[in-house]
Design an enzyme around this catalytic site. Structure first.
Site, PDB file in Angstrom:
ATOM      1  N   CYS A  98      48.937  29.620  29.369  1.00 56.82           N
ATOM      2  CA  CYS A  98      48.708  31.075  29.374  1.00 56.82           C
ATOM      3  C   CYS A  98      49.742  31.734  30.287  1.00 56.82           C
ATOM      4  CB  CYS A  98      47.287  31.329  29.874  1.00 56.82           C
ATOM      5  SG  CYS A  98      46.902  33.043  30.228  1.00 56.82           S
ATOM      6  N   CYS A 102      49.301  39.438  28.876  1.00 59.69           N
ATOM      7  CA  CYS A 102      48.747  40.136  27.723  1.00 59.69           C
ATOM      8  C   CYS A 102      47.443  40.864  28.047  1.00 59.69           C
ATOM      9  CB  CYS A 102      48.472  39.174  26.572  1.00 59.69           C
ATOM     10  SG  CYS A 102      49.302  37.623  26.702  1.00 59.69           S
ATOM     11  N   THR A 189      42.283  37.108  34.965  1.00 60.19           N
ATOM     12  CA  THR A 189      43.468  36.297  34.664  1.00 60.19           C
ATOM     13  C   THR A 189      44.737  36.856  35.301  1.00 60.19           C
ATOM     14  OG1 THR A 189      42.521  35.620  32.558  1.00 60.19           O
ATOM     15  CG2 THR A 189      44.897  35.424  32.749  1.00 60.19           C
ATOM     16  N   GLU A 257      42.595  32.140  37.259  1.00 58.93           N
ATOM     17  CA  GLU A 257      41.642  33.245  37.258  1.00 58.93           C
ATOM     18  C   GLU A 257      41.040  33.462  38.649  1.00 58.93           C
ATOM     19  OE1 GLU A 257      41.928  31.364  34.407  1.00 58.93           O
ATOM     20  OE2 GLU A 257      42.507  33.092  33.187  1.00 58.93           O
ATOM     21  N   HIS A 292      42.778  41.958  22.349  1.00 57.26           N
ATOM     22  CA  HIS A 292      42.953  40.632  22.977  1.00 57.26           C
ATOM     23  C   HIS A 292      42.628  39.494  22.001  1.00 57.26           C
ATOM     24  CE1 HIS A 292      44.269  38.555  26.461  1.00 57.26           C
ATOM     25  NE2 HIS A 292      43.192  37.808  26.530  1.00 57.26           N
ATOM     26  N   TYR A 296      44.892  35.537  20.043  1.00 57.51           N
ATOM     27  CA  TYR A 296      44.565  34.118  20.237  1.00 57.51           C
ATOM     28  C   TYR A 296      45.170  33.196  19.174  1.00 57.51           C
ATOM     29  CZ  TYR A 296      42.003  34.084  24.567  1.00 57.51           C
ATOM     30  OH  TYR A 296      41.689  34.110  25.908  1.00 57.51           O
ATOM     31  N   CYS A 299      49.251  33.109  21.084  1.00 56.24           N
ATOM     32  CA  CYS A 299      49.546  32.282  22.275  1.00 56.24           C
ATOM     33  C   CYS A 299      49.031  30.866  22.081  1.00 56.24           C
ATOM     34  CB  CYS A 299      48.949  32.910  23.528  1.00 56.24           C
ATOM     35  SG  CYS A 299      47.150  32.882  23.634  1.00 56.24           S
ATOM     36  N   GLU A 443      38.520  27.883  28.435  1.00 59.35           N
ATOM     37  CA  GLU A 443      39.210  29.171  28.278  1.00 59.35           C
ATOM     38  C   GLU A 443      39.323  29.526  26.793  1.00 59.35           C
ATOM     39  OE1 GLU A 443      41.809  32.378  27.920  1.00 59.35           O
ATOM     40  OE2 GLU A 443      42.241  30.421  27.066  1.00 59.35           O
TER      41      GLU A 443
HETATM   42 FE1  SF4 Z   1      46.649  34.070  28.228  1.00 56.21          FE
HETATM   43 FE2  SF4 Z   1      46.710  34.057  25.569  1.00 56.21          FE
HETATM   44 FE3  SF4 Z   1      45.123  35.799  26.885  1.00 56.21          FE
HETATM   45 FE4  SF4 Z   1      47.823  36.045  26.887  1.00 56.21          FE
HETATM   46  S1  SF4 Z   1      46.441  36.232  25.125  1.00 56.21           S
HETATM   47  S2  SF4 Z   1      46.447  36.274  28.634  1.00 56.21           S
HETATM   48  S3  SF4 Z   1      48.457  33.924  26.948  1.00 56.21           S
HETATM   49  S4  SF4 Z   1      44.932  33.531  26.860  1.00 56.21           S
HETATM   50 FE    FE Z   2      42.704  34.247  27.919  1.00 57.48          FE
END
Ligand code: SF4
Ligand code: FE
Length: 483
Positions: A98, A102, A189, A257, A292, A296, A299, A443
């Site tokens: 991660c 984002c 995060t 986190e 968000h 997923y 990433c 996560e």
């Molecule tokens: Fe992390 Fe993926 Fe969330 Fe970006 S979208 S903060 S890389 S878990």
């Molecule tokens: Fe996340």
């Protein structure tokens, strides 16, 4: 725009109150526990300068017309939404973890859209305030930590019904200069290496909860704010000499986190973007969650690409890469990964324009993407364990491998095919062990909302009435036909 190094240097100018393992951490940049997270987030700055990624890593600000880092941009088209997905996959491949930025990116987009609609309906001036803040973020290329999830206390009770009145972040006072807030945000995060944080409510509120309907932005080192950094699987390996046992020494295994405490924190009015407008809290949660969840399949597919590569390498080092059952399993991992990516691209391509003029991913599809992650990532991890074999769970330490007397035994007995040294086989095993264990899995399940939250969205956005109509019409049920 900031370069990667300018970003790292800028963190040294902040003085956030951070605790980890019972100690106050003063030097964030040189702390062994935080360094991998900083390296990973720093890649979000590097992409803006790398000629190969500049097109994805930057955008033109709709406010100033200047080129800005994409992580501070408000999506102006479906193409922007698609570029975000491609950028996130690239960064997942590059870091294997991660890269945190984002969350703030999505929070900026969510708050931008909701303040616009609040002003339209209520005649408030939140959008102007937020636009000024956004300009400041864009011009200084700041990393913004987004925070939504509250401590939540008794999960069966609403914010105003809790025995602990601070279980959700709330306004405890206000004066002519601003508001005073109290409470805590969980799973924050990238916070220890952010400049700013943008706070949003976590649930749809009712009138009784109006003091909990609050959104604001403050620097991470604001007076009264304390951050308690969470532990991760194998975190103490980072303190050891050498880089083998951590698996992904440079970038770490997951975002990093913190539990952020607001101990009666003052927020000036120009940084307040929602203040008791409870009827808009649900919209803000929904917008942020959608933006968000869109990510997923981006990433995490980048990260899956690394896991597939590691699994194929382990098979090769074990001498079984050509076995038909291994080929089948690799094909399955590829299928799952591309299925996830397809979802992220689809919800972006089907994005819609909001009243503010910005673009928003298709919510139903974005929820499907995230929900698929909660299943497919576990399956991808499971297959990687199956392919690599049990050795990934029992690899001796780097210290033993480098030991002057027993090291030679590990050289001899940890080797697979004779063309590849034992160390490479141990390193790939460690990478799989660390990328697919403990914290990273959880996560994937709960980041961007637990699976139940996605199911609720299906029922809310899935338009069951329309589907009933389709079926009843074809079945010849005349009374129920609406056309
Ligand atoms: Fe992390 Fe993926 Fe969330 Fe970006 S979208 S903060 S890389 S878990
Ligand atoms: Fe996340």
């Amino acid at each position: 725009m900031k370069t990667k190094q300018e970003y790292i240097d800028s963190l040294k100018e902040l003085d956030p109150e951070i605790y980890f393992m019972g100690e106050r951490i003063n030097d964030v940049v040189n702390n062994a526990h935080f360094k991998p997270h900083i390296n990973s987030a720093a890649e979000t700055y590097k992409v803006a300068f790398n000629p190969e990624t500049k097109e994805l890593g930057t955008a033109i600000s709709h406010l100033t017309g200047k080129r800005i880092n994409r992580f501070t941009h408000i999506h102006q088209s479906n193409d922007d939404l698609i570029k975000k997905v491609k950028l996130l996959r690239y960064l997942g491949q590059k870091t294997g973890t991660c890269f945190q930025r984002c969350v703030g990116f999505d929070a900026l987009n969510a708050v931008n859209s909701v303040t616009y609609e609040m002003d339209e309906k209520l005649g408030t001036n939140y959008f102007e305030r937020f636009t000024n803040y956004l300009k400041y973020v864009q011009e200084n290329d700041l990393m913004v930590g987004g925070a939504m999830t509250d401590a939540k206390g008794d999960r069966s009770k609403r914010p105003s019904e809790q025995n602990n009145p601070d279980a959700f972040v709330r306004i405890v006072d206000e004066n002519k200069d601003g508001i005073i807030v109290r409470g805590a945000k969980a799973h924050h995060t990238g916070l220890v290496n952010s400049h700013e944080m943008l706070i949003m409510p976590t649930v749809n509120m009712k009138e009784a909860d109006k003091d909990y309907s609050v959104s604001f932005a403050i620097p991470v080192d604001t007076d009264g704010v304390k951050h308690i950094f969470g532990r991760q699987t194998n975190d103490m390996r980072r303190k050891e000499d050498g880089d083998m046992d951590t698996g992904n020494a440079k970038y770490g295994i997951v975002g990093g986190e913190a539990l952020t405490i607001f101990d009666d924190v003052f927020v000036p009015w120009e940084r307040v973007f929602m203040c008791r407008e409870y009827e808009f809290s649900g919209m803000l949660v929904y917008r942020f969650a959608t933006y968000h969840r869109q990510n997923y399949g981006a990433c995490k597919t980048g990260v899956s690409d690394v896991i597939i590569g590691a699994s194929a390498s382990a098979a090769e080092y074990n001498g079984v890469e050509k076995a038909s059952h291994i080929q089948d399993k690799l094909a399955e991992m590829l299928h799952l990964t591309e299925t996830l990516y397809t979802g992220s691209i689809a919800c972006s391509a089907e994005g819609i324009e909001l009243p503010s003029g910005q673009y928003f991913a298709d919510p139903l599809m974005a929820n499907v993407v995230k929900h698929n992650i909660t299943r497919f990532i576990y399956e991808i991890y499971r297959i990687s364990h199956d392919i690599a074999g049990g050795y990934i769970a029992t690899i001796p330490s780097e210290k033993d491998f480098k030991h002057k007397e027993i090291g030679k035994y590990l050289e001899k007995y940890m080797q697979g095919i004779s063309e590849v040294p034992a160390e490479d086989r141990m390193r790939i095993g460690r990478l799989i062990e660390n990328m697919t264990g403990g914290t990273a899995q959880v996560e994937a399940m709960h980041g961007a909302g637990s699976p139940m939250a996605q199911r609720i969205t299906y029922l809310r956005s899935g338009n069951l009435e329309f589907k009933k109509e389709l079926a009843r019409k074809l079945a010849g049920i005349k009374n129920n036909e609406k056309d």
